[in-house]
Design an enzyme around this catalytic site. Structure first.
Site, PDB file in Angstrom:
ATOM      1  N   THR A 125      52.633  35.191  40.576  1.00 47.12           N
ATOM      2  CA  THR A 125      52.167  35.322  41.954  1.00 47.12           C
ATOM      3  C   THR A 125      50.785  34.687  42.089  1.00 47.12           C
ATOM      4  O   THR A 125      50.116  34.397  41.099  1.00 47.12           O
ATOM      5  CB  THR A 125      52.068  36.803  42.398  1.00 47.12           C
ATOM      6  OG1 THR A 125      51.120  37.483  41.567  1.00 47.12           O
ATOM      7  CG2 THR A 125      53.402  37.508  42.313  1.00 47.12           C
TER       8      THR A 125
ATOM      9  N   PHE B 262      54.919  40.325  34.292  1.00 41.65           N
ATOM     10  CA  PHE B 262      55.469  41.669  34.144  1.00 41.65           C
ATOM     11  C   PHE B 262      56.122  42.030  35.476  1.00 41.65           C
ATOM     12  O   PHE B 262      55.469  42.524  36.386  1.00 41.65           O
ATOM     13  CB  PHE B 262      54.354  42.656  33.798  1.00 41.65           C
ATOM     14  CG  PHE B 262      54.843  44.012  33.360  1.00 41.65           C
ATOM     15  CD1 PHE B 262      56.043  44.145  32.673  1.00 41.65           C
ATOM     16  CD2 PHE B 262      54.094  45.140  33.614  1.00 41.65           C
ATOM     17  CE1 PHE B 262      56.489  45.394  32.249  1.00 41.65           C
ATOM     18  CE2 PHE B 262      54.530  46.400  33.204  1.00 41.65           C
ATOM     19  CZ  PHE B 262      55.723  46.521  32.518  1.00 41.65           C
ATOM     20  N   GLU B 263      57.404  41.733  35.594  1.00 45.26           N
ATOM     21  CA  GLU B 263      58.104  41.869  36.862  1.00 45.26           C
ATOM     22  C   GLU B 263      59.393  42.677  36.699  1.00 45.26           C
ATOM     23  O   GLU B 263      59.965  42.744  35.621  1.00 45.26           O
ATOM     24  CB  GLU B 263      58.440  40.483  37.430  1.00 45.26           C
ATOM     25  CG  GLU B 263      57.243  39.570  37.654  1.00 45.26           C
ATOM     26  CD  GLU B 263      56.288  40.078  38.728  1.00 45.26           C
ATOM     27  OE1 GLU B 263      56.685  40.987  39.497  1.00 45.26           O
ATOM     28  OE2 GLU B 263      55.149  39.588  38.798  1.00 45.26           O
TER      29      GLU B 263
ATOM     30  N   ASP C 222      54.482  43.327  28.869  1.00 43.15           N
ATOM     31  CA  ASP C 222      53.083  43.729  28.951  1.00 43.15           C
ATOM     32  C   ASP C 222      52.198  42.699  28.260  1.00 43.15           C
ATOM     33  O   ASP C 222      52.155  42.628  27.033  1.00 43.15           O
ATOM     34  CB  ASP C 222      52.915  45.098  28.299  1.00 43.15           C
ATOM     35  CG  ASP C 222      51.476  45.600  28.340  1.00 43.15           C
ATOM     36  OD1 ASP C 222      50.624  44.941  28.975  1.00 43.15           O
ATOM     37  OD2 ASP C 222      51.202  46.649  27.721  1.00 43.15           O
TER      38      ASP C 222
ATOM     39  N   ALA D  50      45.940  40.569  36.807  1.00 38.52           N
ATOM     40  CA  ALA D  50      45.339  41.597  37.646  1.00 38.52           C
ATOM     41  C   ALA D  50      46.160  42.858  37.458  1.00 38.52           C
ATOM     42  O   ALA D  50      47.329  42.902  37.833  1.00 38.52           O
ATOM     43  CB  ALA D  50      45.322  41.175  39.109  1.00 38.52           C
TER      44      ALA D  50
ATOM     45  N   TYR E 194      36.373  36.329  41.166  1.00 37.21           N
ATOM     46  CA  TYR E 194      35.813  36.220  42.510  1.00 37.21           C
ATOM     47  C   TYR E 194      34.396  36.767  42.455  1.00 37.21           C
ATOM     48  O   TYR E 194      34.164  37.850  41.908  1.00 37.21           O
ATOM     49  CB  TYR E 194      36.645  37.000  43.535  1.00 37.21           C
ATOM     50  CG  TYR E 194      36.026  36.993  44.917  1.00 37.21           C
ATOM     51  CD1 TYR E 194      36.028  35.832  45.682  1.00 37.21           C
ATOM     52  CD2 TYR E 194      35.409  38.124  45.435  1.00 37.21           C
ATOM     53  CE1 TYR E 194      35.443  35.801  46.941  1.00 37.21           C
ATOM     54  CE2 TYR E 194      34.824  38.106  46.689  1.00 37.21           C
ATOM     55  CZ  TYR E 194      34.843  36.941  47.440  1.00 37.21           C
ATOM     56  OH  TYR E 194      34.250  36.917  48.680  1.00 37.21           O
TER      57      TYR E 194
ATOM     58  N   TYR F  18      32.159  44.599  45.207  1.00 35.92           N
ATOM     59  CA  TYR F  18      32.765  43.631  44.300  1.00 35.92           C
ATOM     60  C   TYR F  18      31.759  43.159  43.248  1.00 35.92           C
ATOM     61  O   TYR F  18      31.813  43.572  42.099  1.00 35.92           O
ATOM     62  CB  TYR F  18      33.339  42.437  45.082  1.00 35.92           C
ATOM     63  CG  TYR F  18      34.613  41.909  44.486  1.00 35.92           C
ATOM     64  CD1 TYR F  18      35.827  42.080  45.118  1.00 35.92           C
ATOM     65  CD2 TYR F  18      34.605  41.257  43.259  1.00 35.92           C
ATOM     66  CE1 TYR F  18      37.008  41.613  44.557  1.00 35.92           C
ATOM     67  CE2 TYR F  18      35.778  40.782  42.696  1.00 35.92           C
ATOM     68  CZ  TYR F  18      36.972  40.961  43.346  1.00 35.92           C
ATOM     69  OH  TYR F  18      38.128  40.500  42.773  1.00 35.92           O
TER      70      TYR F  18
ATOM     71  N   VAL G 285      44.158  36.583  50.531  1.00 41.85           N
ATOM     72  CA  VAL G 285      45.077  37.714  50.514  1.00 41.85           C
ATOM     73  C   VAL G 285      45.926  37.626  49.253  1.00 41.85           C
ATOM     74  O   VAL G 285      46.696  36.680  49.075  1.00 41.85           O
ATOM     75  CB  VAL G 285      45.998  37.715  51.745  1.00 41.85           C
ATOM     76  CG1 VAL G 285      46.891  38.952  51.740  1.00 41.85           C
ATOM     77  CG2 VAL G 285      45.178  37.663  53.022  1.00 41.85           C
TER      78      VAL G 285
END
Length: 393
Positions: free
Chosen positions: A51, A74-75, A111, A140, A225, A235, A274
């Protein structure tokens, strides 16, 4: 089944296989339209490939440079009664597109923090690729199991030092309101660094190096970021920021460990977008809705694929690429420059519940959120009956 989005808070609990496939196809067409001319990577490992920025990296490598790509994710796979995750469908679509283009593409599902998956990855590289010359780290996760002790660490989204009160936007209630976040304690800070810092990136490169599967001059980058004043309290100067600072330490350690191979390690700072991760962070839905408004008006808005195309073309695979004082690649300048930030700050100070939809681009934010899961993609018939069972062959 006819699949409609099921949104709960900052997550969508289902995904649309045709929409995900169309999204992947759109990104591939964008990369192909750029016609990269410089020499790029031959064999690429993308850790967190399914993603967002990780998927965009895999697409850019494969369809921009003709790279062979091995992805780690990891889906959850689909069943007859339940859809798979968006990352599952994205990966299936990427495999299909790569196969049609005659490109090697394979993925390991599990994992990424575990040594077992690292070992399986090394075996796969030896078997199919020999060595890799680019390693992308784009994970993430809210938790991590330490592979040595078995202890589970959980990350925390909190400020450091003192409580922080600010505006935020509740996407469930369509409400702008104030939120107060209490400061993290030392254990919460340390645990967040353990999950989101550079330890696992460093561990990956150490084991790849020890196994002899890194090519001479291999490049590796981890994504971060940094942001500016409006997001620093939650952040940059918060638990996440402490974790991201640890990436800079890890980059130096990676280069020292693999100095004989002249491995180059850089952290890459990307713009706010996003993503499934950013949607969960207080303040970010409001902030991103405002920067979308400003940057679209300026003509500087970019999505994941545009950011990563620029990173590859202008930083990773160009001579003498510019870096900041900490040797990071900065792809966030169109967002963080003073003029743009001043416009965003002016909107931030004005925004209320009554004018939020007028001052922001929440419609754009929400559309991109749905896009993450294969919904609201142009050209897709969402009334059609589709089969959720899609595999990776």
């Amino acid at each position: 089944m006819v699949i409609k989005p099921k949104v709960r808070g900052f997550i969508c609990t289902n995904a649309h296989p045709v929409g995900c496939a169309q999204s992947v196809s759109n990104q591939i067409e964008y990369i192909k339209s750029l016609g990269f001319e410089q020499e790029g990577p031959k064999n690429v490992l993308v850790i967190g490939c399914s993603t967002g920025y990780g998927l965009a990296s895999r697409i850019t490598a494969a369809f921009g440079y003709g790279s062979k790509t091995l992805g780690i994710c990891f889906e959850k796979q689909p069943s007859e009664r339940k859809t798979g995750t968006a990352g599952w469908y994205n990966t299936a679509a990427f495999h299909n597109e790569a196969k049609q283009a005659g490109l090697y593409a394979d993925s390991l599902n599990g994992d990424a923090f575990s040594d077992e998956l690292k070992t399986a990855t090394i075996d796969k590289i030896k078997q199919d690729l020999g060595k890799v010359d680019l390693v992308i780290y784009s994970l993430a996760s809210p938790r991590r199991t330490d592979p040595e002790t078995g202890e589970v660490f959980k990350s925390t989204l909190k400020p450091v030092g003192q409580a922080y009160t600010t505006k935020t936007y509740d996407t469930d209630k369509d409400k702008v309101h104030e939120i107060t976040l209490e400061p993290a304690n030392e254990k919460e800070i340390a645990d967040t660094v353990k999950v989101m810092g550079g330890e696992d990136w460093q561990r990956w490169l150490s084991q790849l190096n020890a196994a002899g599967v890194l090519a001479e001059g291999c490049k590796t980058t981890a994504y971060t970021y940094i942001g500016k004043e409006l997001t620093w309290p939650i952040y940059g100067q918060a638990t996440i920021g402490r974790a991201k600072e640890d990436l800079d330490r890890a980059a130096q350690a990676i280069m020292q460990d693999a100095s004989a191979l002249n491995v180059q390690a850089n952290v890459s700072s990307l713009k706010a977008l996003v993503t499934q991760a950013s949607s969960a962070i207080p303040v970010m839905p409001l902030y991103i809705s405002l920067i979308y408004k400003v940057m679209k008006q300026e003509g500087t808005h970019e999505g994941c694929i545009e950011q990563i195309a620029g990173l590859f073309n202008e930083r990773l695979f160009t001579d003498n690429p510019p870096t900041d004082e900490l040797n990071r690649f900065r792809m966030d300048g169109k967002e963080t420059n003073d003029a743009t930030q001043a416009k965003i700050k002016a909107l931030w100070d004005k925004v209320t519940q009554d004018n939020f939809h007028e001052l922001s681009d929440y419609a754009g934010y929400n559309t991109e959120f749905l896009n993450l899961f294969g919904f609201a993609i142009k050209g897709v018939d969402y009334e059609a009956d589709v089969d959720p069972l899609v595999d990776w062959s």
